[in-house]
Design an enzyme around this catalytic site. Structure first.
Site, short mmCIF file in Angstrom:
data_model
loop_
_atom_site.label_atom_id
_atom_site.label_comp_id
_atom_site.label_asym_id
_atom_site.label_seq_id
_atom_site.Cartn_x
_atom_site.Cartn_y
_atom_site.Cartn_z
N THR A 310 40.45 5.12 31.00
CA THR A 310 41.41 4.06 30.72
C THR A 310 40.67 2.75 30.56
O THR A 310 39.54 2.59 31.02
CB THR A 310 42.41 3.90 31.87
OG1 THR A 310 41.74 3.36 33.02
CG2 THR A 310 43.06 5.23 32.24
N ASP A 311 41.31 1.80 29.90
CA ASP A 311 40.87 0.42 30.04
C ASP A 311 41.24 -0.01 31.46
O ASP A 311 41.90 0.74 32.21
CB ASP A 311 41.55 -0.46 28.98
CG ASP A 311 40.77 -1.73 28.68
OD1 ASP A 311 39.86 -2.10 29.47
OD2 ASP A 311 41.05 -2.38 27.65
N ALA A 312 40.81 -1.19 31.86
CA ALA A 312 41.02 -1.62 33.24
C ALA A 312 42.50 -1.58 33.61
O ALA A 312 43.35 -2.11 32.89
CB ALA A 312 40.47 -3.02 33.44
N LEU A 313 42.79 -0.96 34.73
CA LEU A 313 44.18 -0.79 35.15
C LEU A 313 44.74 -2.00 35.89
O LEU A 313 45.89 -1.98 36.33
CB LEU A 313 44.31 0.46 36.03
CG LEU A 313 44.03 1.78 35.31
CD1 LEU A 313 44.20 2.97 36.27
CD2 LEU A 313 44.93 1.96 34.09
#
Length: 555
Positions: A310-313
């Site tokens: 994921t991109d940063a959550l």
């Protein structure tokens, strides 16, 4: 049976690979990342399976999480490692001081992970795209990706990524959240812009794959980002959820090709984007949480079986409709393998464990992700990687050879878009004023080339004005207008996106460097003086003008 619990990681690898080679009748394979060859996919799968078989649920959940490093020492992260058994950490500027400290931090974190039950080394990652997104306080600074695109030379891409990878490796960093594979077709894009190689899918594909290959060859895991594409957005996904309104056909034509090429080349890892693309999934969920986008398109349609992160959550683009624990669960359900920077690590781990206990996520599904992560760690040699030499790190990063490579990329990128009355190159005896963005660096480089740099445009034969994204800062046009009204020819050096030219009609000359790093400013001065020919070509169209992709003047 000897297991991970009773053997050091290297011994496990050697035992398993030796057995595999005996059974297969092949020559011995190293574990990668060292002096040997990378293990075959079958061998990597065997090692990963052995490691996976001896993990409990907490350890499996931990492998899916990449946490934000705390402080500047390994000791400050001991609690996170003991509690969560994370698969990795990501470094930011606040964690990093100098080469020796970074290397010591990396060694210390790996040592703690080795003594924490799982014995599985960490991914130690960073956003070192180069240019505007660079976290390291040391090392070589290359121009942004759009400068590489302007060079049209994949060797420039390989050089940029290869040097970056070798410097990261010297610091114990084994994963880079780069390259950017987004096709920037929106001049108003607030978050991609010069981080992209350009607006042509073929160019972006060629350059992104060249960089990914160079990273892998030098032992660093590349992460191509941001699938399904962040290049046509007008909202920053750090602050909100961008909505991309385009047809499936248009998406396939523009945004898909770089990622399709990445799948064909089996690139190590792909990052998702926190964007909403209704034609791929009309649920309203960002792509990071979309089963249709990750499992449906990336996994099933394109056939990608590598690691999806994921991109940063902690970004607002993914936090619009669910709490942080639910976001972690939904990302795994959608097909992601790694949860990057969950803002509440304990909450994310608890939510994923609960989802497995309740049968919402099967343990087989969790195993798929952990297996991919472990196989990648084996292939990139993490299991037999030696601690880095902390004393030698400073001598490796930022070497004279590496700086020369960065200057070569910058020189190759400079693009001349306007040259009224042949104002460029500057006459050798011209008096020049320099103001605006990068004035100090450009002035110093011009003086070194023998030019007289004056204090005001009124006293100069030519006024050089540096800009950096003047489209969003109208005040940057003031010195251009002032010099022009005084009758002094004006040359603009655009160090952000090249789109500024639409806002600066009074400029007699216009050079685009696509980056504000020192080597780009030096390259601008050299181009002003005619020391280098501005051979760069526009990697994007310029809206509101007749300038198109591929344009560029030369002397």
């Amino acid at each position: 049976m000897l297991t991970r619990r009773t053997l050091a990681p290297l011994a496990v690898v050697l035992l398993l690979l030796s057995s595999a080679c005996d059974a297969d009748g092949g020559a011995g394979a190293g574990a990668g990342g060292g002096d040997g060859e990378s293990p075959s996919p079958d061998d990597a799968a065997r090692v990963a399976e052995e490691l996976l078989a001896d993990m409990d649920l907490d350890e499996k959940v931990g492998q899916t999480m990449v946490l934000t490093a705390q402080g500047t020492t390994a000791e400050e992260n001991a609690g996170l490692i003991e509690e969560h058994h994370p698969g990795g950490f990501i470094y930011f500027s606040e964690n990093l001081e100098d080469a020796e400290q970074i290397a010591e931090l990396s060694n210390g974190l790996q040592e703690q992970a080795a003594g924490n039950g799982t014995d599985v080394p960490l991914f130690l990652g960073i956003d070192q795209e180069q240019g505007m997104v660079s976290r390291l306080p040391v090392g070589t600074r290359f121009p942004d990706a759009m400068a590489v695109g302007a060079s049209r030379d994949p060797e420039m891409a390989r050089s940029r990524a290869g040097v970056t990878a070798r410097e990261l490796g010297a610091l114990g960093i084994n994963l880079d959240y780069a390259p950017v594979a987004d096709v920037n077709v929106n001049a108003a894009n607030p978050v991609i812009g010069i981080r992209s190689f350009g607006s042509d899918p073929e160019l972006v594909s060629e350059m992104a794959l060249a960089e990914a290959g160079a990273f892998e060859e030098d032992g660093v895991v590349p992460v191509m980002k941001h699938f399904p594409g962040h290049g046509d957005t007008d909202v920053d996904s750090h602050t909100g959820l961008p909505r991309v309104e385009k047809s499936r056909d248009e998406w396939e034509k523009v945004d898909l090709p770089p990622f399709e090429s990445a799948v064909e080349e089996n690139v190590d890892a792909i990052m998702t984007a926190h964007v909403f693309l209704p034609e791929l999934d009309d649920s309203g969920e960002p792509s990071t949480l979309s089963d249709n986008v990750i499992n449906g398109v990336l996994r099933d349609e394109l056939g990608y079986d590598g690691v999806v992160t994921t991109d940063a959550l902690n970004m607002e683009g993914v936090r619009q409709t669910h709490d942080d624990g639910e976001i972690a669960v939904r990302a795994l359900e959608a097909g992601a393998d790694q949860l990057l920077m969950p803002p509440d690590a304990a909450g994310a781990a608890d939510a994923v464990r609960a989802a497995v206990d309740e049968g919402r996520i099967s343990e087989d599904r969790l195993d798929e992700s952990v297996r991919r992560i472990l196989e990648l760690k084996v292939r990139r040699g993490l299991l037999d990687a030696e601690p880095v030499d902390t004393g030698a790190a400073a001598g490796t990063v930022g070497s004279a050879e590496n700086e020369e490579a960065a200057q070569e990329v910058a020189d190759a990128s400079v693009t001349l878009l306007r040259n009224e009355d042949d104002v460029l190159p500057l006459d050798s005896d011209a008096a020049v004023s320099v103001s605006g963005a990068g004035a100090e660096e450009i002035s110093a480089a011009l003086e070194e080339l023998g030019y007289q740099v004056t204090g005001s445009a009124g006293d100069a034969d030519v006024a050089v004005v540096g800009t950096e994204d003047a489209r969003s800062d109208p005040e940057q046009a003031a010195p251009v207008e002032a010099a022009a009204s005084a009758g002094t020819p004006v040359v603009v050096v655009a160090q952000g996106t090249p789109y500024d030219i639409e806002e600066l009609p009074d400029a007699d000359g216009y050079l685009a460097t696509y980056s504000a790093v020192d080597v780009s400013r030096t390259a601008a001065a050299r181009a002003l003086a005619g020391e280098v020919d501005p051979t760069g070509k526009l990697p994007v169209d310029i809206p509101g003008t007749d300038l198109e992709y591929g344009d560029g003047l030369e002397y």
